[in-house]
Scaffold this active site. Structure first.
Site, PDB file in Angstrom:
ATOM      1  N   TRP A 195       5.239 -35.803   2.637  1.00  0.00           N
ATOM      2  CA  TRP A 195       6.370 -35.241   3.389  1.00  0.00           C
ATOM      3  C   TRP A 195       6.691 -33.874   2.775  1.00  0.00           C
ATOM      4  CZ3 TRP A 195       8.909 -38.370   7.209  1.00  0.00           C
ATOM      5  CH2 TRP A 195       9.998 -37.759   7.816  1.00  0.00           C
ATOM      6  N   SER A 210       8.569 -39.497  -0.143  1.00  0.00           N
ATOM      7  CA  SER A 210       9.082 -39.647  -1.520  1.00  0.00           C
ATOM      8  C   SER A 210       9.527 -41.076  -1.809  1.00  0.00           C
ATOM      9  CB  SER A 210      10.250 -38.684  -1.740  1.00  0.00           C
ATOM     10  OG  SER A 210       9.764 -37.370  -1.706  1.00  0.00           O
ATOM     11  N   GLU A 241       8.095 -43.656  -1.249  1.00  0.00           N
ATOM     12  CA  GLU A 241       6.942 -44.445  -1.700  1.00  0.00           C
ATOM     13  C   GLU A 241       6.440 -44.027  -3.091  1.00  0.00           C
ATOM     14  OE1 GLU A 241       7.055 -43.238   1.649  1.00  0.00           O
ATOM     15  OE2 GLU A 241       7.801 -45.234   2.173  1.00  0.00           O
ATOM     16  N   CYS A 271       9.600 -33.877  -2.367  1.00  0.00           N
ATOM     17  CA  CYS A 271      10.640 -32.921  -1.986  1.00  0.00           C
ATOM     18  C   CYS A 271      11.478 -33.543  -0.879  1.00  0.00           C
ATOM     19  CB  CYS A 271       9.973 -31.640  -1.490  1.00  0.00           C
ATOM     20  SG  CYS A 271      11.142 -30.510  -0.728  1.00  0.00           S
ATOM     21  N   VAL A 272      12.754 -33.721  -1.163  1.00  0.00           N
ATOM     22  CA  VAL A 272      13.667 -34.246  -0.148  1.00  0.00           C
ATOM     23  C   VAL A 272      14.661 -33.135   0.190  1.00  0.00           C
ATOM     24  CG1 VAL A 272      15.123 -36.178   0.518  1.00  0.00           C
ATOM     25  CG2 VAL A 272      13.460 -36.475  -1.317  1.00  0.00           C
ATOM     26  N   THR A 308      21.580 -36.490   8.286  1.00  0.00           N
ATOM     27  CA  THR A 308      21.861 -37.920   8.144  1.00  0.00           C
ATOM     28  C   THR A 308      21.956 -38.276   6.660  1.00  0.00           C
ATOM     29  OG1 THR A 308      19.590 -38.658   7.937  1.00  0.00           O
ATOM     30  CG2 THR A 308      20.409 -38.339  10.175  1.00  0.00           C
ATOM     31  N   HIS A 343      19.987 -40.120   5.119  1.00  0.00           N
ATOM     32  CA  HIS A 343      18.659 -40.403   4.577  1.00  0.00           C
ATOM     33  C   HIS A 343      18.490 -39.817   3.183  1.00  0.00           C
ATOM     34  CE1 HIS A 343      16.145 -41.999   7.911  1.00  0.00           C
ATOM     35  NE2 HIS A 343      15.332 -42.239   6.909  1.00  0.00           N
ATOM     36  N   ARG A 384      11.737 -23.213  -5.850  1.00  0.00           N
ATOM     37  CA  ARG A 384      11.465 -24.092  -6.999  1.00  0.00           C
ATOM     38  C   ARG A 384      10.052 -24.685  -6.980  1.00  0.00           C
ATOM     39  NH1 ARG A 384      16.442 -23.587  -5.639  1.00  0.00           N
ATOM     40  NH2 ARG A 384      18.144 -23.732  -7.176  1.00  0.00           N
TER      41      ARG A 384
END
Ligand code: DLZ
Length: 158
Positions: A31, A65, A67, A89-90, A95, A97, A136
């Site tokens: 992702w 992420s 997983e 990376c989130v 939402t 999530h 980053r």
């Protein structure tokens, strides 16, 4: 913010322990692949700079992420690894999530690390925007993949 205009990945290479003859695992989330591949590049480059042989770096991709902890756990079942780096990376969306995934990854990584008694490194970017993630992952604030590799080398040497 304390990180404004700071490259967080600057380090003195001589102060980082060598990884010679050690085996490392890297779990990478697919992702936000543009970001996570840049993290992977930084991590692999740093391990190789500190004497880790390319054949001793085992890379495992996972869909997202969330997983990462399972990926780390399954890598540790298969190989005699000194430390595992989890790279993901989130990016904050509209939402909740974001909160669920970040909390689950942090807790999951800690659980795997304590259960297996092997360092599992938290190389997860948790940002508000894509631009912050780019900054980053090889941008003006450095590369969290490099930082994760340095942490892994230090922890493997404990
Ligand atoms: C579902 C989801 C969302 C909304 N956002 C992200 C993200 O920003 N970064 C990331 O690594 N993964 C995301 N995912 C996918 C989850 O991590 C997970 O793969 C799915 O919920 C399936 O378990």
């Amino acid at each position: 913010m304390s990180t404004v205009l700071k490259n967080l990945s600057l380090y003195n290479i001589d102060e980082v322990p060598s990884g010679e003859n050690r085996i490392f695992g890297i779990v990478v989330s697919e992702w936000n692949a543009e970001i996570t591949n840049a993290l992977l590049e930084g991590a692999v480059e740093t391990l190789k700079l500190k004497d880790v042989d390319e054949k001793d770096i085992h890379i495992q991709y996972v869909p997202g992420s969330f997983e990462l902890p399972f990926g780390a756990s399954s890598l540790l079942e298969k190989k005699k690894i000194s430390a595992v780096l989890c790279l993901g990376c989130v990016i904050q969306g509209e939402t909740r999530h974001f909160d669920f995934i970040c909390d689950a990854v942090a807790n999951g990584i800690m659980q795997v690390s304590l259960k297996k008694e092997i360092p599992v490194i938290f190389g997860l970017l948790t940002t508000n925007t894509l631009e912050q993630a780019q900054d980053r992952s090889g941008g003006k604030h450095g590369n969290k993949g490099i930082e994760a590799a340095i942490t892994a080398l230090k922890m493997a040497d404990l």
